[in-house]
Design a protein around this motif. Structure first.
Motif, PDB file in Angstrom:
ATOM      1  N   SER A   1       1.015  -1.550   0.190  1.00  0.00           N
ATOM      2  CA  SER A   1       0.272  -0.033   0.550  1.00  0.00           C
ATOM      3  C   SER A   1       0.929   1.242  -0.150  1.00  0.00           C
ATOM      4  CB  SER A   1      -1.102   0.339   1.138  1.00  0.00           C
ATOM      5  OG  SER A   1      -0.336  -0.391   2.208  1.00  0.00           O
ATOM      6  N   GLU A   2       1.990   1.424   0.676  1.00  0.00           N
ATOM      7  CA  GLU A   2       2.728   2.740   0.923  1.00  0.00           C
ATOM      8  C   GLU A   2       3.094   3.053  -0.178  1.00  0.00           C
ATOM      9  OE1 GLU A   2       4.480   6.363   2.126  1.00  0.00           O
ATOM     10  OE2 GLU A   2       2.556   5.323   2.532  1.00  0.00           O
ATOM     11  N   ILE A   3       4.258   1.428  -0.802  1.00  0.00           N
ATOM     12  CA  ILE A   3       4.727   1.178  -2.294  1.00  0.00           C
ATOM     13  C   ILE A   3       4.350   1.258  -3.139  1.00  0.00           C
ATOM     14  CG2 ILE A   3       5.825  -0.207  -3.117  1.00  0.00           C
ATOM     15  CD1 ILE A   3       7.605  -1.573  -0.773  1.00  0.00           C
ATOM     16  N   LEU A   4       2.479   1.238  -3.168  1.00  0.00           N
ATOM     17  CA  LEU A   4       1.880   1.131  -3.964  1.00  0.00           C
ATOM     18  C   LEU A   4       1.766   3.403  -4.446  1.00  0.00           C
ATOM     19  CD1 LEU A   4      -0.590  -1.259  -4.348  1.00  0.00           C
ATOM     20  CD2 LEU A   4       1.342  -0.865  -6.393  1.00  0.00           C
ATOM     21  N   ARG A   5       1.479   3.889  -3.134  1.00  0.00           N
ATOM     22  CA  ARG A   5       1.273   5.642  -3.156  1.00  0.00           C
ATOM     23  C   ARG A   5       2.609   5.871  -3.492  1.00  0.00           C
ATOM     24  NH1 ARG A   5       2.438   9.497  -0.443  1.00  0.00           N
ATOM     25  NH2 ARG A   5       4.154   8.252   1.757  1.00  0.00           N
ATOM     26  N   VAL A   6       3.904   5.261  -2.657  1.00  0.00           N
ATOM     27  CA  VAL A   6       5.249   6.413  -3.667  1.00  0.00           C
ATOM     28  C   VAL A   6       5.264   6.487  -5.300  1.00  0.00           C
ATOM     29  CG1 VAL A   6       7.611   6.349  -3.146  1.00  0.00           C
ATOM     30  CG2 VAL A   6       6.239   6.012  -1.065  1.00  0.00           C
ATOM     31  N   ILE A   7       4.824   4.711  -5.518  1.00  0.00           N
ATOM     32  CA  ILE A   7       4.699   4.655  -7.223  1.00  0.00           C
ATOM     33  C   ILE A   7       3.864   5.577  -8.055  1.00  0.00           C
ATOM     34  CG2 ILE A   7       4.936   3.307  -9.195  1.00  0.00           C
ATOM     35  CD1 ILE A   7       5.844   0.800  -7.297  1.00  0.00           C
ATOM     36  N   ASP A   8       2.872   5.461  -7.604  1.00  0.00           N
ATOM     37  CA  ASP A   8       2.048   6.812  -7.562  1.00  0.00           C
ATOM     38  C   ASP A   8       2.190   8.080  -7.747  1.00  0.00           C
ATOM     39  OD1 ASP A   8      -0.025   4.555  -8.783  1.00  0.00           O
ATOM     40  OD2 ASP A   8      -1.174   4.833  -7.416  1.00  0.00           O
ATOM     41  N   SER A   9       2.837   8.447  -6.875  1.00  0.00           N
ATOM     42  CA  SER A   9       3.421   9.798  -6.415  1.00  0.00           C
ATOM     43  C   SER A   9       4.650   9.915  -7.886  1.00  0.00           C
ATOM     44  CB  SER A   9       4.031   9.731  -5.028  1.00  0.00           C
ATOM     45  OG  SER A   9       4.341  11.134  -4.909  1.00  0.00           O
ATOM     46  N   LEU A  10       5.603   8.656  -7.496  1.00  0.00           N
ATOM     47  CA  LEU A  10       6.387   9.250  -8.405  1.00  0.00           C
ATOM     48  C   LEU A  10       5.961   9.184 -10.134  1.00  0.00           C
ATOM     49  CD1 LEU A  10       8.775   6.726  -6.917  1.00  0.00           C
ATOM     50  CD2 LEU A  10       9.288   9.526  -7.039  1.00  0.00           C
TER      51      LEU A  10
END
Length: 67
Positions: A1-10
């Motif tokens: 979940s946090e990793i997906l949020r970071v990928i979305d942000s990038l």
């Protein structure tokens, strides 16, 4: 979940010329990159942006709805 949020942000930063603030979630407001001029920002963000007042009176903090 946090990793997906970071990928979305990038991905958003790479493709839409915005930065995401801490604790950003999909759909939240983003920050217009400070490297963009006001003219470029106006063209890229037709929904507009808001300049956040700072003590130095500089206009580099600009908030826009997520593109």
């Amino acid at each position: 979940s946090e990793i997906l949020r970071v990928i979305d942000s990038l991905q958003l930063t790479e493709t839409k010329q915005v930065a995401t603030p801490v604790d950003w979630k999909h759909g939240d407001n983003c920050m217009v990159l400070p490297t963009l001029t006001d003219e470029e920002a106006t063209k890229l963000f037709p929904n507009g942006y808001t300049t956040v007042p700072v003590p130095s009176e500089k206009t580099y903090i600009r908030i826009t709805p997520q593109p």
